[in-house]
Design an enzyme around this catalytic site. Structure first.
Site, PDB file in Angstrom:
ATOM      1  N   TYR A   1      67.771 -11.613  76.956  1.00  0.00           N
ATOM      2  CA  TYR A   1      67.102 -12.028  75.689  1.00  0.00           C
ATOM      3  C   TYR A   1      67.463 -13.284  75.445  1.00  0.00           C
ATOM      4  O   TYR A   1      67.824 -13.489  74.053  1.00  0.00           O
ATOM      5  CB  TYR A   1      67.346 -10.792  74.702  1.00  0.00           C
ATOM      6  N   CYS A   2      67.132 -14.297  75.886  1.00  0.00           N
ATOM      7  CA  CYS A   2      67.715 -15.689  75.749  1.00  0.00           C
ATOM      8  C   CYS A   2      66.703 -16.540  76.138  1.00  0.00           C
ATOM      9  O   CYS A   2      65.585 -16.382  76.763  1.00  0.00           O
ATOM     10  CB  CYS A   2      68.948 -15.768  76.599  1.00  0.00           C
ATOM     11  N   GLY A   3      66.616 -17.622  75.382  1.00  0.00           N
ATOM     12  CA  GLY A   3      65.791 -18.819  75.633  1.00  0.00           C
ATOM     13  C   GLY A   3      65.832 -19.393  76.870  1.00  0.00           C
ATOM     14  O   GLY A   3      64.751 -19.802  77.410  1.00  0.00           O
ATOM     15  N   PHE A   4      66.851 -19.276  77.591  1.00  0.00           N
ATOM     16  CA  PHE A   4      67.036 -19.806  79.007  1.00  0.00           C
ATOM     17  C   PHE A   4      66.738 -18.524  79.987  1.00  0.00           C
ATOM     18  O   PHE A   4      66.849 -19.002  81.111  1.00  0.00           O
ATOM     19  CB  PHE A   4      68.638 -20.157  79.090  1.00  0.00           C
ATOM     20  N   THR A   5      66.545 -17.293  79.670  1.00  0.00           N
ATOM     21  CA  THR A   5      66.271 -16.272  80.493  1.00  0.00           C
ATOM     22  C   THR A   5      65.144 -16.932  81.708  1.00  0.00           C
ATOM     23  O   THR A   5      65.334 -16.320  82.685  1.00  0.00           O
ATOM     24  CB  THR A   5      65.587 -15.179  79.787  1.00  0.00           C
TER      25      THR A   5
END
Length: 202
Positions: free
Chosen positions: A79-83
């Site tokens: 659940y990360c912007g970098f996923t």
């Protein structure tokens, strides 16, 4: 003691001595034919001398199985912007694995963006991004409770993961380790150049 008993004991002694001699000769011949065999267990770099549970089934995995390869270690989260970097990491693995590269993913909730169970994470990685590179179970990657692997990586590079998808590139012999921030994606030129440089090393 009868003459027959003495003869049997002497014969037995000769047989044992002969077998021991053959065993010593075979050991010597094996070491000459395969000079690295006797030291195979010492070929694993210190940084890889750790065991982690595999994400999918939580079976112990000795990281020494990746000795001799260029290893990319990355802490991940769902659940990360970098996923979306999962996709680039899988492409990287697919492109270079035949040349000796392996990507090792370590899901972590250290930044509160990986709350799910190992099984849910495994399903997410496979179903969403088709991840085939080895993934380990959820791991603490920074602070005093960090896994020994990440403690070593932080010590060697003087930088612990500052966010999800922090990357470490370990040379084949483990003597060189480079750290890359989350902002450096798997397709970044500087990142790829470092990987290609290490792949060219013996």
């Amino acid at each position: 003691m009868s003459t027959k008993s003495i003869h049997i004991r002497r014969t037995y002694g000769v047989v044992v001595s002969t077998l021991m001699g053959v065993g010593v000769w075979l050991a010597w011949a094996f070491s000459v034919a395969l000079p690295g065999a006797a030291h195979a267990t010492t070929a694993c770099p210190t940084v890889l001398q750790h065991t982690h549970l595999r994400l999918q089934d939580e079976k112990p995995q000795n990281l020494c199985q990746y000795a001799g390869q260029v290893v990319v270690v990355v802490n991940t989260a769902s659940y990360c912007g970098f996923t979306p970097q999962y996709k680039g990491l899988e492409s990287l693995y697919s492109r270079y694995k035949s040349k000796g590269l392996v990507v090792l993913g370590f899901p972590s909730n250290d930044f509160s963006q990986e709350p799910d169970s190992n099984q849910k994470i495994a399903d997410f990685c496979e179903n969403t991004f088709g991840v085939k590179f080895p993934m380990m179970a959820k791991t603490t990657v920074r602070g005093p409770q960090a896994a020994p692997l990440f403690q070593q990586l932080a010590l060697r590079t003087e930088t612990a993961p500052k966010w999800n998808f922090y990357k470490y590139v370990i040379s084949r012999d483990g003597k060189e380790i480079k750290a890359f921030s989350s902002m450096t994606g798997p397709t970044d030129r500087t990142f790829l150049a470092e990987i290609e440089r290490m792949l060219q090393q013996p």
